[in-house]
Write a protein that holds these residues in place. Sequence first.
Motif, PDB file in Angstrom:
ATOM      1  N   ILE A   1       0.540  -0.963   0.168  1.00  0.00           N
ATOM      2  CA  ILE A   1      -0.038   0.408  -0.151  1.00  0.00           C
ATOM      3  C   ILE A   1       1.092   1.910  -0.189  1.00  0.00           C
ATOM      4  O   ILE A   1       1.500   1.348   1.196  1.00  0.00           O
ATOM      5  CB  ILE A   1      -1.321  -0.091   1.397  1.00  0.00           C
ATOM      6  CG1 ILE A   1      -1.711  -1.752   0.966  1.00  0.00           C
ATOM      7  CG2 ILE A   1      -1.722   1.434   1.442  1.00  0.00           C
ATOM      8  CD1 ILE A   1      -3.129  -1.447   2.133  1.00  0.00           C
TER       9      ILE A   1
ATOM     10  N   LEU B   1       1.599   5.430   0.473  1.00  0.00           N
ATOM     11  CA  LEU B   1       0.292   6.161   1.104  1.00  0.00           C
ATOM     12  C   LEU B   1       1.272   7.419   0.676  1.00  0.00           C
ATOM     13  O   LEU B   1       2.329   8.020   0.852  1.00  0.00           O
ATOM     14  CB  LEU B   1       0.679   6.382   3.020  1.00  0.00           C
ATOM     15  CG  LEU B   1       0.209   7.022   3.590  1.00  0.00           C
ATOM     16  CD1 LEU B   1      -0.019   6.410   5.168  1.00  0.00           C
ATOM     17  CD2 LEU B   1       0.743   8.544   4.000  1.00  0.00           C
TER      18      LEU B   1
ATOM     19  N   ALA C   1      -8.064   1.448   7.272  1.00  0.00           N
ATOM     20  CA  ALA C   1      -8.215   1.175   5.402  1.00  0.00           C
ATOM     21  C   ALA C   1      -7.248   0.495   5.131  1.00  0.00           C
ATOM     22  O   ALA C   1      -7.476   0.480   3.313  1.00  0.00           O
ATOM     23  CB  ALA C   1      -7.384   2.865   5.781  1.00  0.00           C
ATOM     24  N   MET C   2      -6.498   0.278   5.047  1.00  0.00           N
ATOM     25  CA  MET C   2      -5.681  -1.021   4.795  1.00  0.00           C
ATOM     26  C   MET C   2      -6.437  -2.382   4.947  1.00  0.00           C
ATOM     27  O   MET C   2      -5.966  -3.238   3.732  1.00  0.00           O
ATOM     28  CB  MET C   2      -4.224  -0.910   5.854  1.00  0.00           C
ATOM     29  CG  MET C   2      -3.425  -0.325   6.142  1.00  0.00           C
ATOM     30  SD  MET C   2      -1.828  -0.108   7.363  1.00  0.00           S
ATOM     31  CE  MET C   2      -1.237  -1.647   6.737  1.00  0.00           C
TER      32      MET C   2
ATOM     33  N   ARG D   1      -3.954   2.570  -2.410  1.00  0.00           N
ATOM     34  CA  ARG D   1      -3.425   3.493  -1.814  1.00  0.00           C
ATOM     35  C   ARG D   1      -4.153   4.394  -1.588  1.00  0.00           C
ATOM     36  O   ARG D   1      -5.246   4.217  -0.581  1.00  0.00           O
ATOM     37  CB  ARG D   1      -3.043   4.838  -2.924  1.00  0.00           C
ATOM     38  CG  ARG D   1      -2.497   6.289  -2.725  1.00  0.00           C
ATOM     39  CD  ARG D   1      -2.425   6.784  -4.310  1.00  0.00           C
ATOM     40  NE  ARG D   1      -3.311   6.812  -4.527  1.00  0.00           N
ATOM     41  CZ  ARG D   1      -4.509   6.613  -5.587  1.00  0.00           C
ATOM     42  NH1 ARG D   1      -3.603   5.936  -6.177  1.00  0.00           N
ATOM     43  NH2 ARG D   1      -5.646   6.976  -5.766  1.00  0.00           N
ATOM     44  N   ILE D   2      -2.986   4.808  -0.398  1.00  0.00           N
ATOM     45  CA  ILE D   2      -3.877   5.911   1.157  1.00  0.00           C
ATOM     46  C   ILE D   2      -3.470   7.458   1.114  1.00  0.00           C
ATOM     47  O   ILE D   2      -2.444   7.242   1.111  1.00  0.00           O
ATOM     48  CB  ILE D   2      -3.823   5.177   2.182  1.00  0.00           C
ATOM     49  CG1 ILE D   2      -4.077   3.446   2.724  1.00  0.00           C
ATOM     50  CG2 ILE D   2      -4.537   6.627   3.605  1.00  0.00           C
ATOM     51  CD1 ILE D   2      -4.176   3.303   4.438  1.00  0.00           C
TER      52      ILE D   2
ATOM     53  N   ASP E   1      -9.447   5.954   1.102  1.00  0.00           N
ATOM     54  CA  ASP E   1      -8.396   4.486   0.886  1.00  0.00           C
ATOM     55  C   ASP E   1      -8.844   4.386  -0.801  1.00  0.00           C
ATOM     56  O   ASP E   1     -10.841   5.530  -1.168  1.00  0.00           O
ATOM     57  CB  ASP E   1      -8.562   3.528   1.789  1.00  0.00           C
ATOM     58  CG  ASP E   1     -10.103   3.503   1.791  1.00  0.00           C
ATOM     59  OD1 ASP E   1     -11.219   3.112   0.860  1.00  0.00           O
ATOM     60  OD2 ASP E   1     -10.426   3.244   3.161  1.00  0.00           O
ATOM     61  N   THR E   2      -8.273   3.183  -1.208  1.00  0.00           N
ATOM     62  CA  THR E   2      -8.582   3.202  -2.932  1.00  0.00           C
ATOM     63  C   THR E   2      -9.793   1.442  -2.727  1.00  0.00           C
ATOM     64  O   THR E   2      -9.266   0.906  -3.551  1.00  0.00           O
ATOM     65  CB  THR E   2      -8.237   2.891  -3.636  1.00  0.00           C
ATOM     66  OG1 THR E   2      -6.850   1.804  -3.268  1.00  0.00           O
ATOM     67  CG2 THR E   2      -7.493   4.549  -4.264  1.00  0.00           C
TER      68      THR E   2
ATOM     69  N   GLY F   1     -13.709   4.032  -3.046  1.00  0.00           N
ATOM     70  CA  GLY F   1     -12.885   4.086  -2.040  1.00  0.00           C
ATOM     71  C   GLY F   1     -13.379   5.419  -0.833  1.00  0.00           C
ATOM     72  O   GLY F   1     -15.168   4.828  -1.564  1.00  0.00           O
TER      73      GLY F   1
END
Length: 602
Positions: A474, A476, A505-506, A514-515, A540-541, A592
């Motif tokens: 991920i 950031l 979010a993760m 992606r965050i 987040d996505t 997201g």
Amino acid sequence: MQSHPPQPPAPHSQNNRDQDTAGIVPPLDPELNDDLRALRTLHRLATIARDETAPHRDTLNALLVEIISALDASAGAISLLNPDSGQLEIEAHVEHPGDAHDISLRLGQGLAGWVALHASARLIPDVADEPRHIRIRPASRCVMAAPMEDNGQVIGVIKIDHDKPAAFSERDLRLLVHYTREATVCVTRLWQLRQLREKSRQLETLITIGQTLVAKLEEQELFDTVTRDTREIIPGLPGCAFYLHDPGRRAVRLVSFNPPTLDAPARDADLPLNSCLVASAIHTRRQVEFTDIRGPDFLDLLDLPRNPAPRSLLAEPLVFENEILGVLAVFTDHVHRFNNDEKRLLTAIASLAAVALQNARLYSRVFQSEDLLRKNEQLTTLGLLAAEIAHEIRNPLTVLKLLHGALGLDFPDDDPRRTDLRVIGEKLDQLEAIVTRVLHFAKAPASLHSRWPLADIIDDTIVLIRLKLAQAKIQLRYEPPPRSLIVNVHKGQIQQVLLNVLLNAMQAMPDGGRITLAHHLSGEAAGAAHPRMAHIDITDTGGGIPENVRDHLFTSFLSGRPDGTGLGLSIARRILASHHGDITLESSSAAGTTLRITLPVA
């Protein structure tokens, strides 16, 4: 071990050669270029080398058969210099005894040894007149030999025999030298090609090993993978050992040995450095090699296997940021001089292993920190629940005290009800004190609040999860604003809020994503009715939050995951409420989710 071109000693110069010895070869005559038969032989020798897939010994046999045929010889042999023993060993032969491959000659011993030592061709018309000649074939009478030279180094000797004395002439010797040069070119080119292919295979294997090791988060699995892969990339190794270094105890500990069937030292036992051979790699901080460790000086060492006993050993320290983490050692069951390729490969694997081991330890610390955060989260929840319960108890308790005091009951001193009335009053006071203590304990002391740049809090939080982000693939993105925002908060609690939101979010992106984290200021216009507030948007996505969950997102014990507690966002909202802030769901869709954290600016 691998087959490599021999590494002989430097050849003697022409001035040092024995000019009085018969058979010394002058430069080749130009007239040989007009010899059609010789040219055809050279062409066939070059053609033999085109078959890159043929086994090494088959190629040598084909070259030898062609040279014997061209010179009308009865027999012949190709001997190569063994870099480990420094002796000539017969690799290919025609019309020699079946055990000829077991014969080895020292430099200077016999005709082949003399030719290799002096780097000069020689002809013996009749071996009966040469007492130093070693007759491998009883029928051999006339013998000649020429050195195989590559870049000034003798790598072997081609020797041919005839059953009749004086069967070879000086011209035949010059032809043999010419054929030997061509055969040497063929052999060295095939060696180089095979070495390039082997290096390509090793490079691919190293890349695969690196990718595999990075994914190993459990240390024992990492150790076993390193020892196994080391034996695969350096073929022919009877064993490989991984030792961890404990500088505090001044000891090493064997944590992996491959193959595990060998009689290795005790696992996980502290071995003092002064009783271990691999300690030399730790003390010198560099790769060390021992060609022969079978002597009595090595019998009392604790870090070596006993069955089979190692003969040669190569040890490489694992160094990370100037700290020695351990030693990777390989050994052979015969005397062997490790070549440069083997040394470089061991260095590369040890470097990869050092980075992987450090990563595994860092991941372990991250997971321990995460477990600690989860425990703290549960304790925080229990405290908040206790505060809620105490708050709910306090209201009816206050009513009871008021009603009890308003009753105005008064009994005579000898009436037992007077004592009951006093006890009831004392217990009501005691309950109020307990409730008050619980409420004060659950409330964050104002003394723990201090002024912090919001960007510093966010940066420190990102550091805590950077390894977990990398593991989850991920990215950031965070760019602090040019103007620093100051908030008066309990830093640890705000970090807990950020961690809860980032971890959620993760977990919404199991395949990576992606965050994006950004914060800005609101309410700073002149005469604004509301105080200035700092907003932190975390996007987040992931796949979004289900519709049936959104309205109750910040409710206690609501979780969309089987392993979730449903407390993270509920705790986050309560912490922010105690800071006069809030957390809200700004948007959520298949593209997201965005959550907004709001805090007043100091």
